[in-house]
Design a protein around this motif. Sequence first.
Motif, PDB file in Angstrom:
ATOM      1  N   LEU A 127      40.622  40.595  39.926  1.00  0.00           N
ATOM      2  CA  LEU A 127      39.337  41.158  40.323  1.00  0.00           C
ATOM      3  C   LEU A 127      38.794  42.092  39.245  1.00  0.00           C
ATOM      4  O   LEU A 127      37.601  42.064  38.915  1.00  0.00           O
ATOM      5  CB  LEU A 127      39.474  41.904  41.649  1.00  0.00           C
ATOM      6  N   MET A 128      39.683  42.900  38.674  1.00  0.00           N
ATOM      7  CA  MET A 128      39.258  43.796  37.593  1.00  0.00           C
ATOM      8  C   MET A 128      38.863  43.015  36.352  1.00  0.00           C
ATOM      9  O   MET A 128      37.920  43.399  35.648  1.00  0.00           O
ATOM     10  CB  MET A 128      40.366  44.800  37.273  1.00  0.00           C
ATOM     11  N   VAL A 129      39.554  41.912  36.073  1.00  0.00           N
ATOM     12  CA  VAL A 129      39.181  41.057  34.932  1.00  0.00           C
ATOM     13  C   VAL A 129      37.767  40.532  35.123  1.00  0.00           C
ATOM     14  O   VAL A 129      36.957  40.535  34.188  1.00  0.00           O
ATOM     15  CB  VAL A 129      40.182  39.891  34.771  1.00  0.00           C
ATOM     16  N   ALA A 130      37.443  40.111  36.326  1.00  0.00           N
ATOM     17  CA  ALA A 130      36.098  39.602  36.597  1.00  0.00           C
ATOM     18  C   ALA A 130      35.055  40.716  36.462  1.00  0.00           C
ATOM     19  O   ALA A 130      33.955  40.477  35.939  1.00  0.00           O
ATOM     20  CB  ALA A 130      36.043  39.006  37.995  1.00  0.00           C
ATOM     21  N   ASN A 131      35.379  41.922  36.899  1.00  0.00           N
ATOM     22  CA  ASN A 131      34.418  43.025  36.822  1.00  0.00           C
ATOM     23  C   ASN A 131      34.219  43.525  35.400  1.00  0.00           C
ATOM     24  O   ASN A 131      33.094  43.805  34.987  1.00  0.00           O
ATOM     25  CB  ASN A 131      34.853  44.189  37.713  1.00  0.00           C
ATOM     26  N   TRP A 185      40.319  40.785  29.471  1.00  0.00           N
ATOM     27  CA  TRP A 185      41.689  40.628  29.941  1.00  0.00           C
ATOM     28  C   TRP A 185      42.548  41.838  29.601  1.00  0.00           C
ATOM     29  O   TRP A 185      43.543  42.105  30.264  1.00  0.00           O
ATOM     30  CB  TRP A 185      42.331  39.388  29.326  1.00  0.00           C
ATOM     31  N   LEU A 186      42.152  42.613  28.570  1.00  0.00           N
ATOM     32  CA  LEU A 186      42.978  43.719  28.101  1.00  0.00           C
ATOM     33  C   LEU A 186      42.694  45.026  28.841  1.00  0.00           C
ATOM     34  O   LEU A 186      43.630  45.749  29.205  1.00  0.00           O
ATOM     35  CB  LEU A 186      42.774  43.924  26.598  1.00  0.00           C
ATOM     36  N   GLU A 187      41.429  45.355  29.059  1.00  0.00           N
ATOM     37  CA  GLU A 187      41.091  46.632  29.679  1.00  0.00           C
ATOM     38  C   GLU A 187      41.693  46.815  31.074  1.00  0.00           C
ATOM     39  O   GLU A 187      42.239  47.883  31.370  1.00  0.00           O
ATOM     40  CB  GLU A 187      39.576  46.817  29.714  1.00  0.00           C
ATOM     41  N   PRO A 188      41.626  45.809  31.972  1.00  0.00           N
ATOM     42  CA  PRO A 188      42.283  45.997  33.274  1.00  0.00           C
ATOM     43  C   PRO A 188      43.788  46.206  33.164  1.00  0.00           C
ATOM     44  O   PRO A 188      44.369  46.974  33.936  1.00  0.00           O
ATOM     45  CB  PRO A 188      41.974  44.698  34.025  1.00  0.00           C
ATOM     46  N   PHE A 189      44.419  45.556  32.191  1.00  0.00           N
ATOM     47  CA  PHE A 189      45.857  45.736  31.982  1.00  0.00           C
ATOM     48  C   PHE A 189      46.154  47.175  31.582  1.00  0.00           C
ATOM     49  O   PHE A 189      47.091  47.799  32.107  1.00  0.00           O
ATOM     50  CB  PHE A 189      46.351  44.762  30.907  1.00  0.00           C
ATOM     51  N   ILE A 190      45.358  47.721  30.671  1.00  0.00           N
ATOM     52  CA  ILE A 190      45.556  49.107  30.232  1.00  0.00           C
ATOM     53  C   ILE A 190      45.348  50.067  31.396  1.00  0.00           C
ATOM     54  O   ILE A 190      46.121  51.013  31.594  1.00  0.00           O
ATOM     55  CB  ILE A 190      44.596  49.431  29.062  1.00  0.00           C
ATOM     56  N   ILE A 191      44.321  49.824  32.196  1.00  0.00           N
ATOM     57  CA  ILE A 191      44.034  50.698  33.334  1.00  0.00           C
ATOM     58  C   ILE A 191      45.170  50.649  34.345  1.00  0.00           C
ATOM     59  O   ILE A 191      45.617  51.692  34.850  1.00  0.00           O
ATOM     60  CB  ILE A 191      42.698  50.302  33.988  1.00  0.00           C
TER      61      ILE A 191
END
Length: 83
Positions: free
Chosen positions: A47-51, A55-61
Motif C-alpha cells: 500500500l505504501m509502495v502504491a502511495n 519501492w525504496l522509500e516505504p522500506f526505509i520508513i
Amino acid sequence: MQREIDNLGPLPAGTHVVIRGQSQAMHDSFVTLGEGLVLAIILVYLLMVANFQSWLEPFIIMMAVAGALAGVLWMLALTGTTI
C-alpha cells in the motif's frame, strides 16, 4: 505435570509420553498469528509502495518504525513510565 511423569519411573521399552491439550492449541494459534502478522506487513508495504510510487522509500520508513519503537520503549523504561 513433569514431576508426575518423573515419579512413574522408567517407561517400558518402546513407549513414550506425549503431552497434549492446551499447548497444541496455543502452538496453532501462534503459528496463525505469525502468518497474519507477516501478511499484514506485506500488505502495508505494498500500500505504501502504491502511495509513494517508490519501492525504496516505504522500506526505509518501515525499518525506521522498528528503531523508533525501540527508542520509545527505552525511554519508558528509563523514566519508569507505563503506557
